[in-house]
Design an enzyme around this catalytic site. Structure first.
Site, short mmCIF file in Angstrom:
data_model
loop_
_atom_site.label_atom_id
_atom_site.label_comp_id
_atom_site.label_asym_id
_atom_site.label_seq_id
_atom_site.Cartn_x
_atom_site.Cartn_y
_atom_site.Cartn_z
N GLU A 229 -27.50 -5.30 4.67
CA GLU A 229 -26.62 -6.39 4.94
C GLU A 229 -27.28 -7.66 4.36
O GLU A 229 -28.28 -7.79 3.53
CB GLU A 229 -27.50 -6.72 6.67
CG GLU A 229 -27.03 -5.42 7.73
CD GLU A 229 -25.74 -5.22 7.95
OE1 GLU A 229 -24.76 -5.67 7.27
OE2 GLU A 229 -25.48 -5.02 9.06
N HIS B 121 -21.52 -5.87 3.02
CA HIS B 121 -22.66 -5.13 2.93
C HIS B 121 -22.17 -3.92 2.07
O HIS B 121 -21.12 -3.54 2.28
CB HIS B 121 -23.25 -4.68 4.26
CG HIS B 121 -22.44 -3.79 5.02
ND1 HIS B 121 -22.70 -3.77 6.47
CD2 HIS B 121 -21.29 -2.81 4.92
CE1 HIS B 121 -21.80 -2.85 6.98
NE2 HIS B 121 -21.27 -2.29 6.10
N ASN C 156 -18.69 -8.08 6.03
CA ASN C 156 -20.01 -9.12 5.66
C ASN C 156 -20.49 -9.00 4.30
O ASN C 156 -21.39 -9.42 3.84
CB ASN C 156 -20.89 -9.27 6.79
CG ASN C 156 -21.69 -7.74 6.80
OD1 ASN C 156 -21.36 -6.92 5.98
ND2 ASN C 156 -22.69 -7.96 7.53
N ASP D 256 -26.69 6.34 4.27
CA ASP D 256 -27.31 5.97 5.52
C ASP D 256 -27.28 6.76 6.72
O ASP D 256 -26.28 7.57 6.75
CB ASP D 256 -27.00 4.45 5.66
CG ASP D 256 -25.35 4.18 5.47
OD1 ASP D 256 -24.61 5.22 5.89
OD2 ASP D 256 -24.87 3.30 5.12
P1 PGA Z 1 -15.62 1.30 7.06
O1 PGA Z 1 -16.87 0.71 6.80
O2 PGA Z 1 -15.14 2.00 5.96
O3 PGA Z 1 -15.35 1.76 8.18
O4 PGA Z 1 -14.58 -0.11 7.09
C1 PGA Z 1 -17.42 0.15 5.45
C2 PGA Z 1 -18.54 -0.13 5.29
O5 PGA Z 1 -19.14 -0.72 6.52
O6 PGA Z 1 -19.39 0.04 4.48
#
Ligand code: PGA
Length: 265
Positions: A143, A138, A136, A67
């Site tokens: 999302e 994702h 959450n 992304d």
């Molecule tokens: P993080 O993010 O590795 O910074 O915890 C993971 C994500 O949001 O997919």
């Protein structure tokens, strides 16, 4: 799904790096799917170290990131392009031309998704996709309630994700709410997937993804549909798994089988 419970964050990174290096040894022109965020950073550190020790070369490797923020130019200090360059690409022998991220600066952001899908198709698809997971649930920036059939597209972040990622931005800095992310269907087309999680903040999301119902409310639960996923977590991220003892038991058998018969993957 294979659930690998490692003792520490470092062990999670080492296991993930082992799988990447084995693949690149077998297929030097492998296509890797990469992620940003805090979770994969130790993996990139480990791979950089192994590259410096002459254990792996990325010369023929192609990468596709999950992304990118919409509205940040590639050279913006908070773009995911900059994150990848600084934390990984600049330290290995990869051809930067072979590193791909969605175009967050596209004139028409609605076209950026289909164009990325085309580039992915031309590269022959992803051999190994590395994923983090949001608190959450994702994956990428898909999302909760993202279509399980989604493709790379423009997506609006939830408040939770904006809050979780605030730490990367200075207080006065513009933090995008819109992103271009690979879709869930796109991710599920990778030949093999590694879902990584470390720390207790991820424990509920991991339990929902692995043991919860298949549901768009937890996008990572879509991985239950994929035949070749390894969920690699540290003890803290594994804390809410009901079948934790079972996964450890399976792993002890797996090690025995691997030793005797090798890894068919
Ligand atoms: P993080 O993010 O590795 O910074 O915890 C993971 C994500 O949001 O997919």
């Amino acid at each position: 799904m294979e659930v690998v419970i490692a003792k520490t964050q470092v062990e999670v990174a080492k296991r993930c790096a082992d799988i990447c290096c084995t693949l690149i040894k077998k297929k030097p022109n492998a296509v890797l799917g990469l992620a940003t965020g805090t979770t994969p950073l130790p993996v990139y550190k480990e791979l950089i170290q192994r590259h410096r020790a002459d254990e792996v070369s990325f010369r023929q490797v192609t990468t596709f990131n999950l992304d990118e923020y919409l509205g940040l130019a590639p050279d913006h200090p908070r773009s995911y392009r900059t994150f990848m360059n600084e934390n990984f690409f600049e330290h290995i022998d990869i051809d930067i031309e072979n590193t791909n991220l969605p175009d967050g600066n596209a004139e028409n952001p609605l076209k950026a998704g289909p164009e990325y899908e085309e580039r992915l198709r031309e590269a022959g698809g992803i051999d190994l996709q590395i994923l983090g997971i949001g608190t959450n649930g994702h994956i990428g920036f898909n999302e909760p309630t993202s279509s399980l059939g989604s493709r790379t597209r423009l997506k609006t972040l939830t408040e939770i994700t904006v809050r979780d990622n605030k730490r990367f931005f200075k207080s006065e800095e513009f933090q995008p709410r819109l992103v271009i992310t690979m879709g869930i269907k796109t991710i599920l087309e990778a030949k093999r997937i590694l879902l990584l999680a470390t720390g207790s903040r991820k424990a509920q999301a991991i339990a929902d993804a692995v043991e919860g119902p298949l549901s768009a409310m937890c996008p990572a639960s879509s991985l239950q549909m994929h035949p070749n996923v390894s969920v690699i977590v540290d003890n803290a991220a594994a804390a809410k798994l009901q079948l934790k003892e079972y996964y450890l038991w399976v792993l002890s058998h797996q090690d025995y089988l691997l030793e005797r018969f090798g890894d068919p993957r």
